[in-house]
Design a protein around this motif. Structure first.
Motif, mmCIF file in Angstrom:
data_model
loop_
_atom_site.group_PDB
_atom_site.id
_atom_site.type_symbol
_atom_site.label_atom_id
_atom_site.label_comp_id
_atom_site.label_asym_id
_atom_site.label_seq_id
_atom_site.Cartn_x
_atom_site.Cartn_y
_atom_site.Cartn_z
ATOM 1 N N ILE A 87 0.839 -1.206 0.000
ATOM 2 C CA ILE A 87 0.000 0.000 0.000
ATOM 3 C C ILE A 87 0.868 1.247 0.000
ATOM 4 O O ILE A 87 0.623 2.204 -0.753
ATOM 5 N N TRP A 88 1.888 1.261 0.839
ATOM 6 C CA TRP A 88 2.805 2.398 0.899
ATOM 7 C C TRP A 88 3.495 2.601 -0.446
ATOM 8 O O TRP A 88 3.580 3.736 -0.961
ATOM 9 N N LEU A 89 3.981 1.522 -1.046
ATOM 10 C CA LEU A 89 4.722 1.628 -2.293
ATOM 11 C C LEU A 89 3.830 2.109 -3.437
ATOM 12 O O LEU A 89 4.279 2.857 -4.309
ATOM 13 N N GLY A 90 2.562 1.710 -3.432
ATOM 14 C CA GLY A 90 1.658 2.103 -4.505
ATOM 15 C C GLY A 90 1.165 3.534 -4.416
ATOM 16 O O GLY A 90 0.616 4.064 -5.384
ATOM 17 N N THR A 91 1.363 4.185 -3.292
ATOM 18 C CA THR A 91 0.887 5.563 -3.106
ATOM 19 C C THR A 91 2.070 6.481 -2.803
ATOM 20 O O THR A 91 2.571 7.175 -3.678
ATOM 21 N N THR A 92 2.534 6.440 -1.573
ATOM 22 C CA THR A 92 3.679 7.258 -1.160
ATOM 23 C C THR A 92 4.929 6.888 -1.947
ATOM 24 O O THR A 92 5.618 7.758 -2.491
ATOM 25 N N GLY A 93 5.226 5.606 -2.001
ATOM 26 C CA GLY A 93 6.435 5.159 -2.680
ATOM 27 C C GLY A 93 6.467 5.549 -4.142
ATOM 28 O O GLY A 93 7.527 5.887 -4.685
ATOM 29 N N SER A 94 5.319 5.516 -4.814
ATOM 30 C CA SER A 94 5.300 5.861 -6.237
ATOM 31 C C SER A 94 5.706 7.316 -6.449
ATOM 32 O O SER A 94 6.405 7.639 -7.415
ATOM 33 N N ALA A 95 5.271 8.216 -5.548
ATOM 34 C CA ALA A 95 5.666 9.618 -5.663
ATOM 35 C C ALA A 95 7.158 9.796 -5.405
ATOM 36 O O ALA A 95 7.840 10.566 -6.093
ATOM 37 N N LEU A 96 7.690 9.077 -4.420
ATOM 38 C CA LEU A 96 9.112 9.186 -4.099
ATOM 39 C C LEU A 96 9.989 8.620 -5.217
ATOM 40 O O LEU A 96 11.019 9.208 -5.569
ATOM 41 N N LEU A 97 9.582 7.505 -5.787
ATOM 42 C CA LEU A 97 10.362 6.939 -6.885
ATOM 43 C C LEU A 97 10.286 7.819 -8.126
ATOM 44 O O LEU A 97 11.255 7.909 -8.890
ATOM 45 N N GLU A 98 9.157 8.485 -8.315
ATOM 46 C CA GLU A 98 9.054 9.419 -9.434
ATOM 47 C C GLU A 98 9.948 10.634 -9.220
ATOM 48 O O GLU A 98 10.504 11.181 -10.190
ATOM 49 N N LEU A 99 10.098 11.070 -7.981
ATOM 50 C CA LEU A 99 11.032 12.153 -7.700
ATOM 51 C C LEU A 99 12.441 11.795 -8.171
ATOM 52 O O LEU A 99 13.178 12.642 -8.672
ATOM 53 N N LEU A 100 12.793 10.528 -8.028
ATOM 54 C CA LEU A 100 14.109 10.069 -8.463
ATOM 55 C C LEU A 100 14.174 9.882 -9.970
ATOM 56 O O LEU A 100 15.166 10.226 -10.599
ATOM 57 N N ALA A 101 13.107 9.350 -10.554
ATOM 58 C CA ALA A 101 13.117 9.031 -11.981
ATOM 59 C C ALA A 101 12.895 10.257 -12.857
ATOM 60 O O ALA A 101 13.510 10.407 -13.919
ATOM 61 N N GLN A 102 11.962 11.111 -12.442
ATOM 62 C CA GLN A 102 11.645 12.350 -13.179
ATOM 63 C C GLN A 102 11.230 12.092 -14.631
ATOM 64 O O GLN A 102 11.548 12.873 -15.526
ATOM 65 N N ASP A 103 10.522 10.987 -14.888
ATOM 66 C CA ASP A 103 10.140 10.687 -16.267
ATOM 67 C C ASP A 103 8.684 10.261 -16.416
ATOM 68 O O ASP A 103 8.264 9.824 -17.494
ATOM 69 N N GLY A 104 7.904 10.361 -15.339
ATOM 70 C CA GLY A 104 6.492 10.006 -15.404
ATOM 71 C C GLY A 104 6.217 8.526 -15.323
ATOM 72 O O GLY A 104 5.061 8.110 -15.474
ATOM 73 N N SER A 105 7.230 7.707 -15.069
ATOM 74 C CA SER A 105 7.017 6.265 -15.075
ATOM 75 C C SER A 105 6.375 5.752 -13.794
ATOM 76 O O SER A 105 5.783 4.670 -13.784
ATOM 77 N N PHE A 106 6.458 6.505 -12.704
ATOM 78 C CA PHE A 106 5.888 6.066 -11.431
ATOM 79 C C PHE A 106 4.681 6.889 -10.993
ATOM 80 O O PHE A 106 3.813 6.386 -10.279
ATOM 81 N N ALA A 107 4.623 8.154 -11.365
ATOM 82 C CA ALA A 107 3.558 9.042 -10.904
ATOM 83 C C ALA A 107 3.491 10.255 -11.825
ATOM 84 O O ALA A 107 4.351 10.447 -12.694
ATOM 85 N N GLY A 108 2.456 11.093 -11.602
ATOM 86 C CA GLY A 108 2.246 12.260 -12.443
ATOM 87 C C GLY A 108 2.762 13.536 -11.807
ATOM 88 O O GLY A 108 2.892 13.644 -10.589
#
Length: 242
Positions: free
Chosen positions: A92-113
């Motif tokens: 649950i954490w990874l699908g919500t909070t974690g997705s935003a944090l991983l997108e901060l690292l990726a910066q390509d829209g692959s994890f979140a908007g």
């Protein structure tokens, strides 16, 4: 679910495995941390519930500057064993909070908007990353709140209550958990892991669905990356996540 809490090193190992799979980069447990690539790490926050399926997760972008680069949140899972319950909480954490944090690292829209500071669906003045939206419940309308949240961005509704209440000008984590079932209704906003009463009341006042039968709940996470009205803050955050 009743039972003893899993040892911290076991929970950290479960988090490390999930992050390794999500990032395709190795994470491993070292002492009281799960350490990832570069300066990334995860620590477990202090248990404030006693529930065996509740996990407090501190995601640290720079282990040398934890006070400025830690985003804290928590999640509670469900299942028939302690391992299943904790693994569900991490999911649950990874699908919500974690997705935003991983997108901060990726910066390509692959994890979140992403929402720019001037986007009418974003948080005014802040670059915002909107994490995933999960939902659960019982009955024919169990996904009603989740679908509503997908169609009705929360940031502009919460901004008036949240504005001016932040202790720093970058990396603000905002979790929303809301829904209803029977005679019970929940609307909670946590900012960097701490309950925010005014924003919670604002969330409770929004017209999200309250199914007459069954129950429907949703959870999502907004990461306010940096206050774009302040010069230099964006560059500082980019340095931390490079």
């Amino acid at each position: 679910m009743d039972g003893d809490r899993l040892p911290d090193e076991v929970v950290l190992g479960m988090i490390a495995r999930r992050l390794t799979e999500a990032m395709n980069q190795p994470w491993q447990v070292t002492g009281d941390l799960a350490k990832g690539p570069g300066s990334l790490a995860v620590a477990l926050g202090e248990d404030h519930t006693g529930h065996p399926g509740h996990v407090d997760i501190d995601f640290v972008l720079n282990v040398d500057r934890p006070e400025d680069t830690t985003i804290s949140d928590c999640a509670t899972g469900y299942g028939t064993t302690p391992e299943e319950t904790v693994d569900r909480a991490i999911e649950i954490w990874l699908g919500t909070t974690g997705s935003a944090l991983l997108e901060l690292l990726a910066q390509d829209g692959s994890f979140a908007g992403h929402y720019a500071a001037d986007d009418p669906d974003g948080f005014p003045g802040w670059h915002t990353i909107h994490g995933g939206i999960t939902g659960w419940g019982i009955g024919d309308d169990f996904q009603a709140v989740q679908h509503w949240a997908a169609d009705n961005p929360l940031a502009p509704h919460l901004a008036p209550a949240l504005g001016g209440s932040f202790e720093r000008d970058h990396l603000i984590g905002v979790k929303a958990f809301f829904g209803s079932g029977g005679d019970s209704e929940t609307a909670e906003i946590r900012v960097n892991g701490v309950h925010h009463e005014a924003a919670s009341q604002a969330l409770a006042g929004l017209p999200w669905p309250r199914p007459a039968d069954g129950m429907s709940y949703a959870r999502t996470f907004l990461l306010l990356v940096h206050d774009e009205t302040r010069d230099g803050v964006g560059d500082e955050v980019r340095d931390e996540t490079a």
